[in-house]
Motif scaffolding. Sequence first.
Motif, short mmCIF file in Angstrom:
data_model
loop_
_atom_site.label_atom_id
_atom_site.label_comp_id
_atom_site.label_asym_id
_atom_site.label_seq_id
_atom_site.Cartn_x
_atom_site.Cartn_y
_atom_site.Cartn_z
N TYR A 23 6.73 9.09 4.91
CA TYR A 23 6.71 8.08 3.86
C TYR A 23 5.61 8.47 2.89
CZ TYR A 23 5.47 3.81 1.38
OH TYR A 23 5.15 2.90 0.39
N LEU A 24 5.93 8.44 1.61
CA LEU A 24 4.95 8.80 0.59
C LEU A 24 5.03 7.81 -0.56
CD1 LEU A 24 2.83 10.95 -0.33
CD2 LEU A 24 4.72 12.10 -1.51
N SER A 25 3.89 7.30 -1.01
CA SER A 25 3.83 6.41 -2.16
C SER A 25 2.85 6.99 -3.16
CB SER A 25 3.39 5.01 -1.73
OG SER A 25 3.23 4.16 -2.85
N PHE A 26 3.27 7.11 -4.41
CA PHE A 26 2.43 7.79 -5.41
C PHE A 26 2.80 7.33 -6.81
CE2 PHE A 26 6.28 10.09 -4.73
CZ PHE A 26 6.67 10.57 -5.97
N THR A 27 1.95 7.67 -7.77
CA THR A 27 2.23 7.42 -9.18
C THR A 27 2.55 8.75 -9.83
OG1 THR A 27 0.66 5.57 -9.22
CG2 THR A 27 1.36 6.48 -11.36
N PRO A 28 3.78 8.96 -10.29
CA PRO A 28 4.16 10.25 -10.87
C PRO A 28 3.26 10.68 -12.02
CG PRO A 28 6.08 8.86 -10.53
CD PRO A 28 4.87 7.99 -10.29
N ARG A 29 2.96 11.97 -12.03
CA ARG A 29 2.18 12.61 -13.10
C ARG A 29 0.82 11.99 -13.29
NH1 ARG A 29 7.33 12.54 -14.13
NH2 ARG A 29 7.28 10.45 -14.98
N ASP A 30 0.23 11.48 -12.23
CA ASP A 30 -1.12 10.92 -12.29
C ASP A 30 -2.00 11.69 -11.31
OD1 ASP A 30 -3.46 9.51 -12.31
OD2 ASP A 30 -2.55 7.54 -12.03
N ASP A 31 -2.77 12.65 -11.83
CA ASP A 31 -3.58 13.51 -10.98
C ASP A 31 -4.72 12.75 -10.29
OD1 ASP A 31 -2.03 15.70 -11.54
OD2 ASP A 31 -3.30 16.39 -13.20
N GLU A 32 -5.06 11.57 -10.81
CA GLU A 32 -6.14 10.79 -10.21
C GLU A 32 -5.62 9.79 -9.19
OE1 GLU A 32 -8.42 9.01 -13.31
OE2 GLU A 32 -9.00 10.91 -14.23
N ASP A 33 -4.31 9.74 -9.03
CA ASP A 33 -3.72 8.82 -8.07
C ASP A 33 -4.04 9.26 -6.64
OD1 ASP A 33 -2.01 6.68 -7.18
OD2 ASP A 33 -0.51 8.19 -6.71
N ASP A 34 -4.24 8.30 -5.76
CA ASP A 34 -4.51 8.59 -4.36
C ASP A 34 -3.25 8.22 -3.56
OD1 ASP A 34 -5.69 9.24 -1.98
OD2 ASP A 34 -6.85 7.39 -1.81
N PRO A 35 -2.37 9.20 -3.29
CA PRO A 35 -1.10 8.88 -2.62
C PRO A 35 -1.33 8.36 -1.20
CG PRO A 35 -1.06 11.08 -3.62
CD PRO A 35 -2.48 10.62 -3.63
N LEU A 36 -0.42 7.51 -0.75
CA LEU A 36 -0.43 7.03 0.61
C LEU A 36 0.66 7.77 1.37
CD1 LEU A 36 -1.25 5.05 2.87
CD2 LEU A 36 0.42 3.43 1.92
N ALA A 37 0.29 8.43 2.47
CA ALA A 37 1.25 9.20 3.24
C ALA A 37 1.22 8.80 4.71
CB ALA A 37 0.97 10.70 3.09
N ILE A 38 2.39 8.61 5.27
CA ILE A 38 2.56 8.34 6.70
C ILE A 38 3.63 9.30 7.19
CG2 ILE A 38 3.28 6.66 8.43
CD1 ILE A 38 2.38 4.44 6.55
N THR A 39 3.31 10.14 8.15
CA THR A 39 4.28 11.15 8.55
C THR A 39 4.06 11.65 9.97
OG1 THR A 39 5.22 13.32 7.98
CG2 THR A 39 2.85 13.01 7.59
#
Length: 242
Positions: A39-55
């Motif tokens: 599972y990945l949650s992110f803001t496209p084309r935002d290098d400062e975004d901190d994605p949430l990953a569960i895998t």
Amino acid sequence: MNEVFQQLIQSLSMQDNTSDIEYLLGRTLDQYGFPCFAYLSFTPRDDEDDPLAITTYPSSWVKQYCVNRYDRIDPVIARAIATTLPFSWSTTQTDIELTKKQKWFFEEAREFGISDGVTIPIHDRQGKVATLTVSACGSRSAFADRVEQYRHELHLIAIYLHARLRNATPAPVPQLRPCLTQRERSCLQWVARGKSASDIAEIISISRRTVVFHTENAKRKLGVATAQQAVARGLMYDIIGP
């Protein structure tokens, strides 16, 4: 709806931290026969975004993916940004055009046992994109049969999971929704359906030059460089429909 799904929904409503939600997701997908997932949650084309990953992917692959920012070349992520519909993929598929970097990326994934999967994209009103991906860990035919059997449940799991995780994590600063004119939205909607500028001009009875003018305005307002990026962002903001 089956008992496994009902238990997940009931348990999710009582959880407020990511670790517990991660445990519930892993347990539920394992019961359905999908031990390999991401599972990945992110803001496209935002290098400062901190994605949430569960895998449950191999930790060495996850580290390599994050360190090298493979999300920037991952064909699965690129497709998830541009669509709201679930889709199947394979690292050996030949029906899509891939860059050399993307081909190399798929070769790397195969070395870690990641070869086939199904991805469910979620686009929310905060500009976030989330993906729930289940991957084949054994027989491809058995995996395909399970996906077909539980396709509806998987889609609902992705929706409920994202909604709960969004409530369990700090809310981002709301983004202002770009204001497009009716004509700009109309042109962008037809672009999303694969129509060329000439096609759109004929469909809505304006000149091709006017279509280009409105499309360029939409791109400028959405802060993107290409029509495809404008479509993806338009979908994220609910400015156009899928």
